[in-house]
Design a protein around this motif. Structure first.
Motif, PDB file in Angstrom:
ATOM      1  N   VAL A 203      22.157  39.437  85.981  1.00 32.63           N
ATOM      2  CA  VAL A 203      23.264  39.476  85.875  1.00 32.63           C
ATOM      3  C   VAL A 203      23.811  38.316  86.754  1.00 32.63           C
ATOM      4  O   VAL A 203      23.441  37.908  87.738  1.00 32.63           O
ATOM      5  CB  VAL A 203      24.029  40.623  87.010  1.00 32.63           C
ATOM      6  CG1 VAL A 203      25.399  40.565  87.068  1.00 32.63           C
ATOM      7  CG2 VAL A 203      23.546  42.177  86.045  1.00 32.63           C
ATOM      8  N   GLY A 204      25.049  37.485  86.088  1.00 36.33           N
ATOM      9  CA  GLY A 204      25.796  36.472  86.666  1.00 36.33           C
ATOM     10  C   GLY A 204      25.195  35.159  86.315  1.00 36.33           C
ATOM     11  O   GLY A 204      25.525  34.050  86.701  1.00 36.33           O
ATOM     12  N   GLY A 205      24.164  35.162  85.482  1.00 37.81           N
ATOM     13  CA  GLY A 205      23.812  33.723  85.180  1.00 37.81           C
ATOM     14  C   GLY A 205      24.467  32.663  84.228  1.00 37.81           C
ATOM     15  O   GLY A 205      24.431  31.755  84.402  1.00 37.81           O
ATOM     16  N   GLY A 206      25.423  33.540  83.562  1.00 41.35           N
ATOM     17  CA  GLY A 206      26.193  32.783  82.555  1.00 41.35           C
ATOM     18  C   GLY A 206      27.377  31.899  83.538  1.00 41.35           C
ATOM     19  O   GLY A 206      27.395  30.928  83.208  1.00 41.35           O
ATOM     20  N   HIS A 207      27.921  32.766  84.274  1.00 41.84           N
ATOM     21  CA  HIS A 207      28.930  32.164  85.125  1.00 41.84           C
ATOM     22  C   HIS A 207      28.395  31.056  85.898  1.00 41.84           C
ATOM     23  O   HIS A 207      29.065  30.008  86.010  1.00 41.84           O
ATOM     24  CB  HIS A 207      29.635  33.310  86.116  1.00 41.84           C
ATOM     25  CG  HIS A 207      30.497  32.701  86.997  1.00 41.84           C
ATOM     26  ND1 HIS A 207      31.727  32.373  86.489  1.00 41.84           N
ATOM     27  CD2 HIS A 207      30.465  32.737  88.250  1.00 41.84           C
ATOM     28  CE1 HIS A 207      32.616  31.945  87.641  1.00 41.84           C
ATOM     29  NE2 HIS A 207      31.644  32.248  88.634  1.00 41.84           N
ATOM     30  N   MET A 208      27.073  31.306  86.402  1.00 44.77           N
ATOM     31  CA  MET A 208      26.516  30.303  87.490  1.00 44.77           C
ATOM     32  C   MET A 208      26.389  28.873  86.769  1.00 44.77           C
ATOM     33  O   MET A 208      26.429  27.793  87.152  1.00 44.77           O
ATOM     34  CB  MET A 208      25.293  30.784  87.977  1.00 44.77           C
ATOM     35  CG  MET A 208      24.820  29.859  89.237  1.00 44.77           C
ATOM     36  SD  MET A 208      25.854  29.631  90.527  1.00 44.77           S
ATOM     37  CE  MET A 208      26.038  31.150  91.151  1.00 44.77           C
ATOM     38  N   ALA A 209      25.579  29.151  85.426  1.00 48.49           N
ATOM     39  CA  ALA A 209      25.459  28.194  84.626  1.00 48.49           C
ATOM     40  C   ALA A 209      26.590  27.281  84.199  1.00 48.49           C
ATOM     41  O   ALA A 209      26.965  26.060  84.270  1.00 48.49           O
ATOM     42  CB  ALA A 209      24.875  28.218  83.297  1.00 48.49           C
ATOM     43  N   TRP A 210      28.098  27.894  83.855  1.00 47.15           N
ATOM     44  CA  TRP A 210      29.158  27.158  83.656  1.00 47.15           C
ATOM     45  C   TRP A 210      29.664  26.557  84.976  1.00 47.15           C
ATOM     46  O   TRP A 210      30.070  25.424  84.852  1.00 47.15           O
ATOM     47  CB  TRP A 210      30.241  28.341  83.156  1.00 47.15           C
ATOM     48  CG  TRP A 210      31.566  27.661  83.255  1.00 47.15           C
ATOM     49  CD1 TRP A 210      32.009  26.615  82.199  1.00 47.15           C
ATOM     50  CD2 TRP A 210      32.631  28.036  84.252  1.00 47.15           C
ATOM     51  NE1 TRP A 210      33.465  26.653  82.451  1.00 47.15           N
ATOM     52  CE2 TRP A 210      33.604  27.343  83.907  1.00 47.15           C
ATOM     53  CE3 TRP A 210      32.672  28.694  85.366  1.00 47.15           C
ATOM     54  CZ2 TRP A 210      34.755  27.192  84.563  1.00 47.15           C
ATOM     55  CZ3 TRP A 210      33.714  28.752  85.986  1.00 47.15           C
ATOM     56  CH2 TRP A 210      34.842  28.059  85.770  1.00 47.15           C
ATOM     57  N   LEU A 211      29.533  27.235  86.051  1.00 49.80           N
ATOM     58  CA  LEU A 211      30.054  26.702  87.368  1.00 49.80           C
ATOM     59  C   LEU A 211      29.298  25.564  87.624  1.00 49.80           C
ATOM     60  O   LEU A 211      29.910  24.347  87.822  1.00 49.80           O
ATOM     61  CB  LEU A 211      29.979  27.821  88.447  1.00 49.80           C
ATOM     62  CG  LEU A 211      30.722  27.376  89.560  1.00 49.80           C
ATOM     63  CD1 LEU A 211      32.253  27.323  89.424  1.00 49.80           C
ATOM     64  CD2 LEU A 211      30.395  28.448  90.640  1.00 49.80           C
TER      65      LEU A 211
END
Length: 533
Positions: A203-211
């Protein structure tokens, strides 16, 4: 014996940042650290050969680009100088493939476009989204965390709130599949989730990569000239200018508590350093060490100690430090050779997922995700002329070895396994990405997860984040809800390290945020006493 208004335990960059603001406010401040120098996870040392200076842990000045600290404290006057490279990072693939993030977004779009024109256009849009959100992200990072109720309420009231909520929970695989058509692009952006230990389906990996990736696109993957150690040294210089003091080579064994308040700290030598009557203690060590060891059940309660014992640390790291006879040559060509940051992996989520499965099953991964940090490419001052210095950061290895996915490594202790595993990894990198690497090595030093923990006691289980990046260990729940606003049940003891909001990395935010909370508490206490008088 001198009594201090503030004692900071741990001279990492957050501890020093906190101390600087406390000293600037007029508090007589002392910083203590068990290591031989300041910096914690932000040190630079000659680990291999004389003249070859390696950043021991942190390298990139990334989220720190959003910090007001360098300007507020005038750190440039104390030696902090940043380098912004033309190429922020490259991701190299087997067979000579590459995508590079350039300083200009259009150059990045063109690099992605060699694989997919549509993905290049998508990246332009996603990078633009960050620019629009940057000020809000900076405010979130450089402020104490909102309560969970406020966070949810604000999201619910926002027109785009539910979409932001969804995006924040998406796994890297879900997010990558939604936005990009080529696996190469997904890994190029998605590799950044690995830096905080998030697997493709976490969970949350996509947002962290974009950030991570969009921040670097906007503000650069900067490096500190002369090595990351120059940041804590600049903070130490500012602290000295404000009358603060630092002692290294001393370890705190206990925070002394009487009648619900800290009265000082006891060192392992037996020496007790006293606090003034209204003094405060700020802890930059990992939260388990603070709660379990420095305070303990008698002062903080059994329930909190038990909750802290189940705190999750995440996956360990292994690091290979290299002194090289010359620059690294990559199959992928000159853009890789000009990159201080190189991610190396096949273009496959399945490849990434296998690493995490192996690691979390206790097995040594067969093909871990590796970052080749070519420090001297953008900062020649870090090594002798004509030579090179590199750090290979190996993500996601088990702290306790229960098996071997390579089929080639004997042994079940890191002291026995680390050198053969490093041989295996260097051979793999040489054969797959950098054909001259192995023959260029002048000296190699390997730090296993166990070595990292021995060197830095807050690097629990060979991790460097003061706690895993998980939804229930972030924001108003980091490290625990009872400790989430930098305060502890002991009224004048606070947290100021990466185990607090906004979390790990070189940000200076936990230290600055914690100092603001402490100073407001002291101001309120003074106002109450003045009113009572």
């Amino acid at each position: 014996m001198q009594a201090y208004d503030a004692i900071v335990v741990g001279a990492g960059h957050n501890g020093l940042t906190c101390a600087c603001y406390l000293a600037r406010a007029g508090l007589q401040t002392l910083v203590l650290d068990q290591y031989h120098t300041v910096g914690g996870m932000a040190t630079t040392e000659e680990l291999t050969l004389p003249g070859f200076r390696s950043d021991v842990h942190a390298f990139g000045f990334q989220f720190a680009n959003l910090s007001p600290v360098p300007d507020e404290l005038g750190l440039a006057d104390f030696g902090l100088e940043l380098i912004r490279p033309e190429i922020n990072y490259s991701h190299v693939f087997p067979g000579g493939g590459i995508i590079s993030m350039h300083r200009e977004v259009e150059d990045t779009v063109a690099s992605i476009g060699r694989y997919s024109k549509a993905d290049g256009q998508t990246w332009r849009r996603l990078a633009g989204d960050f620019v629009q959100a940057r000020d809000n992200i900076a405010r979130w990072m450089n402020s104490p965390p909102a309560s969970l109720a406020d966070e949810i309420g604000n999201m619910a009231r926002s027109p785009s709130g539910m979409e932001e909520y969804r995006a924040g929970l998406q796994s890297l695989r879900s997010w990558g599949m939604e936005h990009f058509e080529r696996e190469e692009t997904r890994l190029f952006i998605g590799g950044w989730a690995c830096h905080v230990g998030l697997a493709p389906d976490d969970v949350g990996g996509g947002h962290m990569a974009w950030l991570f990736a969009s921040l670097i696109q906007d503000l650069g993957n900067r490096a500190v000239k002369g090595g990351m150690h120059q940041l804590p040294m600049a903070l130490a210089g500012y602290l000295d200018s404000q009358g603060g003091a630092i002692r290294t080579g001393v370890r705190v064994s206990k925070i002394v508590v009487e009648d619900g308040r800290a009265t000082g700290v006891r060192l392992t030598s037996g020496e007790v350093i006293a606090l003034s009557p209204e003094g405060i203690v700020a802890s930059n060590v990992d939260p388990r060490q603070l709660v379990v060891d420095l305070l303990g059940e008698d002062h903080i309660g059994r329930d909190l100690v038990e909750k802290m014992r189940r705190y999750e640390w995440g996956d360990g790291y292994l690091v290979i430090y290299l002194a090289l006879d010359g620059p690294v040559i990559y199959d992928a060509g000159p853009d890789a050779q000009s990159s201080a940051y190189v991610h190396a992996s096949p273009p496959s989520f399945e490849y990434l997922a296998r690493i995490y499965t192996e690691c979390r099953s206790g097995r040594i991964p067969a093909s871990p995700f590796m970052v080749m940090l070519n420090d001297s490419v953008i900062d020649p001052s870090r090594c002798p002329e004509g030579k090179a210095v590199m750090k290979v950061l190996v993500h996601n290895v088990p702290y306790e070895i229960g098996g071997d996915a390579t089929g080639k490594i004997d042994g079940r202790t890191w002291d026995k396994v680390k050198e053969p595993y490093a041989d295996y990894l260097i051979d793999y990198l040489t054969e797959t990405y950098a054909p001259t690497l192995k023959r260029n090595i002048l000296k190699r030093v390997v730090h296993s997860p166990v070595d990292i923990e021995r060197l830095m006691v807050s690097a629990v289980h060979g991790t460097v984040t003061h706690g895993a990046i998980l939804p229930y260990q972030l924001g108003s729940q980091r490290p625990l809800p009872e400790l989430a606003h930098y305060r502890t049940p002991v009224l004048n003891v606070y947290l100021c390290g990466s185990g607090s909001h906004p979390g790990p990395g070189i940000t200076m935010a936990p230290g600055r945020n914690a100092a603001q909370v402490m100073l407001r508490d002291l101001s309120a206490l003074g106002h109450e006493r003045t009113s009572a008088g």
